[in-house]
Design a protein around this motif. Structure first.
Motif, mmCIF file in Angstrom:
data_model
loop_
_atom_site.group_PDB
_atom_site.id
_atom_site.type_symbol
_atom_site.label_atom_id
_atom_site.label_comp_id
_atom_site.label_asym_id
_atom_site.label_seq_id
_atom_site.Cartn_x
_atom_site.Cartn_y
_atom_site.Cartn_z
ATOM 1 N N GLU A 187 0.816 -1.211 0.000
ATOM 2 C CA GLU A 187 0.000 0.000 0.000
ATOM 3 C C GLU A 187 0.852 1.264 0.000
ATOM 4 O O GLU A 187 0.355 2.356 -0.323
ATOM 5 N N THR A 188 2.140 1.159 0.338
ATOM 6 C CA THR A 188 3.021 2.331 0.344
ATOM 7 C C THR A 188 3.781 2.499 -0.974
ATOM 8 O O THR A 188 4.484 3.486 -1.151
ATOM 9 N N LEU A 189 3.659 1.537 -1.874
ATOM 10 C CA LEU A 189 4.414 1.579 -3.120
ATOM 11 C C LEU A 189 3.770 2.525 -4.121
ATOM 12 O O LEU A 189 2.575 2.824 -4.040
ATOM 13 N N VAL A 190 4.556 2.965 -5.079
ATOM 14 C CA VAL A 190 4.041 3.773 -6.188
ATOM 15 C C VAL A 190 4.288 3.024 -7.487
ATOM 16 O O VAL A 190 5.174 2.171 -7.579
ATOM 17 N N THR A 191 3.486 3.350 -8.487
ATOM 18 C CA THR A 191 3.470 2.581 -9.739
ATOM 19 C C THR A 191 3.851 3.497 -10.897
ATOM 20 O O THR A 191 2.982 4.128 -11.513
ATOM 21 N N PRO A 192 5.133 3.585 -11.231
ATOM 22 C CA PRO A 192 5.551 4.495 -12.304
ATOM 23 C C PRO A 192 5.334 3.953 -13.707
ATOM 24 O O PRO A 192 5.359 4.723 -14.672
ATOM 25 N N VAL A 193 5.127 2.624 -13.836
ATOM 26 C CA VAL A 193 5.045 2.034 -15.172
ATOM 27 C C VAL A 193 3.902 1.021 -15.226
ATOM 28 O O VAL A 193 3.761 0.185 -14.323
ATOM 29 N N SER A 194 3.096 1.089 -16.278
ATOM 30 C CA SER A 194 2.087 0.076 -16.585
ATOM 31 C C SER A 194 2.091 -0.171 -18.084
ATOM 32 O O SER A 194 2.295 0.758 -18.868
ATOM 33 N N HIS A 195 1.890 -1.416 -18.477
ATOM 34 C CA HIS A 195 1.761 -1.784 -19.887
ATOM 35 C C HIS A 195 0.423 -2.480 -20.081
ATOM 36 O O HIS A 195 0.014 -3.299 -19.255
ATOM 37 N N ASP A 196 -0.248 -2.185 -21.185
ATOM 38 C CA ASP A 196 -1.487 -2.872 -21.542
ATOM 39 C C ASP A 196 -1.216 -3.838 -22.685
ATOM 40 O O ASP A 196 -0.531 -3.498 -23.657
ATOM 41 N N TYR A 197 -1.763 -5.039 -22.548
ATOM 42 C CA TYR A 197 -1.639 -6.066 -23.574
ATOM 43 C C TYR A 197 -3.036 -6.594 -23.906
ATOM 44 O O TYR A 197 -3.857 -6.818 -23.008
ATOM 45 N N ASP A 198 -3.324 -6.803 -25.174
ATOM 46 C CA ASP A 198 -4.518 -7.530 -25.597
ATOM 47 C C ASP A 198 -4.065 -8.911 -26.048
ATOM 48 O O ASP A 198 -3.338 -9.045 -27.035
ATOM 49 N N VAL A 199 -4.491 -9.923 -25.308
ATOM 50 C CA VAL A 199 -4.021 -11.286 -25.523
ATOM 51 C C VAL A 199 -5.165 -12.116 -26.097
ATOM 52 O O VAL A 199 -6.253 -12.188 -25.505
ATOM 53 N N ALA A 200 -4.934 -12.741 -27.233
ATOM 54 C CA ALA A 200 -5.971 -13.507 -27.922
ATOM 55 C C ALA A 200 -6.106 -14.888 -27.296
ATOM 56 O O ALA A 200 -5.838 -15.924 -27.910
ATOM 57 N N ALA A 201 -6.526 -14.890 -26.030
ATOM 58 C CA ALA A 201 -6.712 -16.138 -25.298
ATOM 59 C C ALA A 201 -7.750 -15.911 -24.209
ATOM 60 O O ALA A 201 -7.948 -14.784 -23.735
ATOM 61 N N ASN A 202 -8.398 -16.976 -23.802
ATOM 62 C CA ASN A 202 -9.359 -16.927 -22.712
ATOM 63 C C ASN A 202 -8.650 -16.551 -21.410
ATOM 64 O O ASN A 202 -7.506 -16.947 -21.179
#
Length: 390
Positions: A187-202
């Motif tokens: 809860e004290t961490l920060v999130t400087p990076v996120s990546h979005d992926y669209d994966v062709a799988a269930n």
């Protein structure tokens, strides 16, 4: 795992095929082909498996005085945080004609929520502040048209909502996972990076892949250089989650291409936690990887039976991120490569299961974590798992 037994309609699947997935480990088979391919099954999952506690993001996605909207499949959730820091969740729909209040996937800083269609305006606590043209309408009561609020919990920096009010006790949902996650102070961490992926799988193919390293020696040479693929073990404790741990090799500080950390080890970890990586699937849609120096999470949103949107986020201690010269790429580059290796494998599985002659196979001795997950889903499909009736 905690398993409630309130009856729900069974999933639209062959019950005999579902029962095969509930046989003891060593005898069980994977879920039936239709569970990964058929739209009615996903519709059932959205109503039931995804109808209780569901992760919708990280707490730092919503700043004080801010709004954020996220899609959870066929509907959206609007998150608001007021100046005092209180976080709330609402259905992302105007009470006038149903227009989305904020496009899903976007955020904003605002003192109020203004519908872009007819300018109905709401306070950040969801109460209706103004409705143009209704001031002199007899019998119109603004108090009756506030936004529909959803039950919400912030847990170690992740946001969970219960959109249908059927999730039950959140403490029982996470169960004994609380003690495992707590030392990482996520809860004290920060999130400087996120990546979005669209994966062709269930989405279940993705979770199953996450729950085993039986495949690691074949497709993850970089991972195997820093973590023995045969190491560690899966655990089974109370709560709606499955997980286990793997060792770091001697000399490796963390999961990175060279095994070195570009950050700082979490302060409260014990000796085992400093030498291992914990992998947890908080069901149904949050995958968490707890490293000695950072936390990675994957947030899964099923868009169709054969398409899953995945947001991968890397979170670090605040002081580390604020330090001059900090570069998160040591973690991001390693896992972006590993993610893409996994996504390619998952997509190949999804294509392979389209074959008319495909039949669910057995699970290897190293796939006990897969068996835990498959059993969880199969119990839900039978109408006796950790989901509540609508």
């Amino acid at each position: 795992m905690t398993v409630t037994t309130q009856r729900v309609p069974p999933a639209p699947l062959d019950p005999t095929a579902v029962a095969l997935a509930l046989r003891p480990f060593g005898e069980a088979r994977m879920l039936p082909r239709a569970a990964y391919q058929e739209p009615p099954v996903l519709a059932w999952e959205r109503d039931h498996l995804f109808g209780g506690w569901l992760c919708v993001g990280r707490s730092d996605d919503v700043a004080a005085g801010g709004l954020a909207a996220t899609s959870v499949g066929e509907y959206g959730v609007l998150l608001t945080r007021d100046a005092a820091g209180d976080l709330r969740a609402f259905e992302n729909t105007c009470r006038h004609r149903g227009h989305e209040l904020l496009p899903c996937g976007t955020s904003a800083t605002a003192k109020a929520i203004v519908c872009p269609y007819h300018a109905w305006t709401y306070r950040l606590d969801g109460t209706l502040q103004g409705a143009p043209g209704f001031r002199r309408v007899a019998g119109f009561d603004p108090a009756a048209f506030g936004l529909r609020q959803l039950d919400l919990r912030e847990w170690h920096g992740w946001i969970f909502v219960d959109r249908a009010g059927r999730g039950g006790s959140f403490a029982e949902h996470v169960g004994e996972l609380e003690a495992i996650v707590a030392p990482y102070d996520a809860e004290t961490l920060v999130t400087p990076v996120s990546h979005d992926y669209d994966v062709a799988a269930n989405w279940k193919v993705v979770v199953e892949n996450f729950q085993e390293c039986y495949h690691c020696s074949m497709i993850h040479p970089e991972l195997c250089r820093v973590s023995p693929p045969e190491s560690g073990e899966n655990i089974e404790k109370d709560g709606d989650w499955v997980g286990g741990w793997m060792d770091l090799r001697a000399g490796a500080e963390t999961m990175s291409l060279d095994g070195r950390s570009g950050g700082m080890r979490m302060a409260r970890l014990d000796e085992q936690e400093r030498r291992t990586v914990m992998y947890v699937a908080v069901l149904p849609n949050l995958l968490v990887s707890l490293h000695p120096d950072y936390v990675m999470s994957h947030l899964l949103t099923p868009l169709s039976p054969d398409l899953t949107r995945i947001r991968c986020s890397w979170s670090f201690p605040r002081d580390v991120v604020a330090a001059d010269g900090f570069d998160p790429s040591y973690a991001v580059d390693f896992w972006d490569l590993t993610n893409r290796q996994d996504w390619a494998a998952c997509e190949s599985v999804q294509r392979g299961m389209r074959s008319p002659g495909f039949e669910p196979g057995p699970m290897a001795p190293a796939e006990d974590g897969v068996h835990q997950f498959v059993s969880f889903v199969a119990r839900a499909y039978q109408g006796s798992g950790p989901v509540l009736d609508a």
